[in-house]
Design a protein around this motif. Sequence first.
Motif, PDB file in Angstrom:
ATOM      1  N   ILE A  83       0.988  -1.376   0.064  1.00  0.00           N
ATOM      2  CA  ILE A  83      -0.094  -0.058   0.143  1.00  0.00           C
ATOM      3  C   ILE A  83       0.839   1.195   0.108  1.00  0.00           C
ATOM      4  O   ILE A  83       1.767   1.553   0.740  1.00  0.00           O
ATOM      5  N   ASN A  84       0.409   2.145  -0.977  1.00  0.00           N
ATOM      6  CA  ASN A  84       1.084   3.560  -0.836  1.00  0.00           C
ATOM      7  C   ASN A  84       0.700   4.279   0.305  1.00  0.00           C
ATOM      8  O   ASN A  84      -0.500   5.017  -0.042  1.00  0.00           O
ATOM      9  N   GLN A  85       1.124   3.997   1.352  1.00  0.00           N
ATOM     10  CA  GLN A  85       0.500   4.829   2.662  1.00  0.00           C
ATOM     11  C   GLN A  85       0.595   6.505   2.340  1.00  0.00           C
ATOM     12  O   GLN A  85      -0.385   7.046   2.823  1.00  0.00           O
ATOM     13  N   ASP A  86       1.729   6.977   1.647  1.00  0.00           N
ATOM     14  CA  ASP A  86       1.719   8.442   1.694  1.00  0.00           C
ATOM     15  C   ASP A  86       0.218   8.832   0.732  1.00  0.00           C
ATOM     16  O   ASP A  86      -0.284   9.942   0.958  1.00  0.00           O
ATOM     17  N   LYS A 114      -3.182  11.188   1.415  1.00  0.00           N
ATOM     18  CA  LYS A 114      -3.531  12.325   0.763  1.00  0.00           C
ATOM     19  C   LYS A 114      -4.952  12.431   0.410  1.00  0.00           C
ATOM     20  O   LYS A 114      -5.601  13.345   0.446  1.00  0.00           O
ATOM     21  N   VAL A 115      -5.315  11.049  -0.180  1.00  0.00           N
ATOM     22  CA  VAL A 115      -6.683  10.829  -0.796  1.00  0.00           C
ATOM     23  C   VAL A 115      -7.809  11.061   0.577  1.00  0.00           C
ATOM     24  O   VAL A 115      -8.827  11.519   0.503  1.00  0.00           O
ATOM     25  N   LEU A 116      -7.050  10.431   1.830  1.00  0.00           N
ATOM     26  CA  LEU A 116      -8.149  10.368   2.779  1.00  0.00           C
ATOM     27  C   LEU A 116      -8.214  11.840   3.206  1.00  0.00           C
ATOM     28  O   LEU A 116      -9.398  12.473   3.877  1.00  0.00           O
ATOM     29  N   ALA A 165      -9.970   3.702  -8.700  1.00  0.00           N
ATOM     30  CA  ALA A 165      -9.997   2.505  -7.906  1.00  0.00           C
ATOM     31  C   ALA A 165      -9.629   2.671  -6.376  1.00  0.00           C
ATOM     32  O   ALA A 165      -9.564   2.363  -5.454  1.00  0.00           O
ATOM     33  N   THR A 166      -8.080   3.514  -6.313  1.00  0.00           N
ATOM     34  CA  THR A 166      -7.503   3.977  -5.303  1.00  0.00           C
ATOM     35  C   THR A 166      -8.309   4.722  -4.342  1.00  0.00           C
ATOM     36  O   THR A 166      -8.471   4.406  -3.167  1.00  0.00           O
TER      37      THR A 166
END
Length: 210
Positions: free
Chosen positions: A162-165, A169-171, A192-193
């Motif tokens: 998972i790309n945590q960064d 940002k999305v969250l 999808a992300t």
Amino acid sequence: MRVWAYLRASTKEQDAERAKSELQAFADLNNLKVSKYFKENESGASLQRPQLFLLLEIAERGDILLCEQIDRISRLTGEDWKTLRAIIESKGIRVVSLDLPTSHQLLNVQDEFTSRMFEAMNSMMLDMLAAVSRKDYEDRRRRQKTGIERSKKLGLYKGRPINQDLHRKVLELLSDGKSWNKIQDLIGCSRATIAKVAKLNSADPVSQNV
């Protein structure tokens, strides 16, 4: 004659401009001026490539579509390649690729007969390399699938990390009430992300189409 350069990478994590210096060096060597670089991060196995079709829309008869390799233009199925090739031919655009020496001859033809001979030869080579590119794509997908299935049986497959960064940002943008379309524009991630982050954090999906 204008020269339009096309740069493509398959994923957003890859650098689509990686080959820009090679294309510019080739242009300089042949006394060409690149009018514009068209860059995108899209799969070559798909016809859904906005920048490529913008290039084709702008280009006029006799213009050059310059690329690093034929697989930058096509990893398409046979039918999709026929569709794309038909558009290129109907516009009278000449494809020049660094990995296809016969295409380089299209830069210097002086008479119609020689031009038609090189265009016919180049068309045949384009078809061959497009077929090879598609086979390479399918072979890699098959090997990848086989590897994943083997790893799953051995209990070793963990999936993509998972790309945590990116997820953070999305969250943050979802929490600020930004729509899915706006988030895509701001950070260039896939829907999808966004859906995955929304689901994991129980975010309200109603704004996805706003």
